[in-house]
Motif scaffolding. Structure first.
Motif, PDB file in Angstrom:
ATOM      1  N   GLN A 281       0.821  -1.202   0.000  1.00 31.36           N
ATOM      2  CA  GLN A 281       0.000   0.000   0.000  1.00 31.36           C
ATOM      3  C   GLN A 281       0.859   1.258   0.000  1.00 31.36           C
ATOM      4  OE1 GLN A 281      -2.286  -1.157   3.475  1.00 31.36           O
ATOM      5  NE2 GLN A 281      -4.126  -1.208   2.207  1.00 31.36           N
TER       6      GLN A 281
ATOM      7  N   PHE B 294      -5.812   4.232   1.166  1.00 30.71           N
ATOM      8  CA  PHE B 294      -4.918   3.081   1.225  1.00 30.71           C
ATOM      9  C   PHE B 294      -5.217   2.070   0.114  1.00 30.71           C
ATOM     10  CE2 PHE B 294      -4.477   4.690   5.514  1.00 30.71           C
ATOM     11  CZ  PHE B 294      -3.156   4.430   5.826  1.00 30.71           C
TER      12      PHE B 294
ATOM     13  N   GLY C  23      -6.005  -0.865   5.161  1.00 23.46           N
ATOM     14  CA  GLY C  23      -4.732  -0.239   5.418  1.00 23.46           C
ATOM     15  C   GLY C  23      -4.658   0.386   6.776  1.00 23.46           C
TER      16      GLY C  23
END
Length: 176
Positions: free
Chosen positions: A16, A127, A174
């Motif tokens: 990410q 993310f 994320g």
């Protein structure tokens, strides 16, 4: 937590952060993620909240890159650095907590101490988390009418240190 589970979670986080997909996380990747969050929430990097977020991400970068020294972090270096940061509560509090708090507070757009589903969705989209997975993350975290800023920060810690369902963020969501 098993070493393999932590490795998978750290590798996912690395993916990410590696915005340009070059196999290395650089300062611009991390600060670029911060910029996506700021834009998503309509916040200036020079505002109090924006500065706190930028400073938090910069501190994470300094801590992780300090162990590498060449301006770019490989997946292995990321795993090693993050494992070190996560090994002690004091290190998490010094390195990751400021960034996690800044992100969580940014999500609380009305300042009521609660992050609503739409706010968490907006964050997780920065993310690269798909909408449905963001919903799952919120459902796992939500207790009453939303997720408190403190709960979101603790969920960040738990994501990397716990396998307890309902405490950690959804596997693909994320988190710093």
């Amino acid at each position: 937590m098993s070493t393999e589970l932590l490795k998978r979670r750290l590798d996912h986080a690395f993916g990410q952060l590696d915005a340009d997909g070059n196999g290395r996380v650089e300062r611009d990747d991390l600060l670029g993620l911060g910029a996506l969050i700021l834009v998503g929430f309509g916040e200036s990097p020079t505002s109090a909240a924006g500065s706190k977020l930028v400073d938090g991400f910069e501190s994470v970068w300094q801590a992780l890159s300090g162990e590498v020294g060449d301006g770019a972090i490989s997946p292995e270096e990321f795993r090693t650095g993050m494992s070190s940061v996560l090994s002690e509560d004091e290190r998490f509090d010094a390195v990751l907590r400021p960034a996690a708090e800044a992100v969580a507070e940014m999500c609380d757009t009305d300042g009521d101490g609660v992050v609503e589903a739409a706010e968490l969705r907006l964050l997780l989209s920065a993310f690269g988390t798909p909408h449905g997975e963001a919903e799952t993350a919120f459902e796992r975290l939500e207790r009453d009418r939303g997720v408190s800023v403190d709960e979101l920060v603790e969920a960040t810690r738990a994501y990397y240190t716990s396998v307890v369902p309902g405490v950690a963020l959804a596997r693909s969501a994320g988190s710093l």
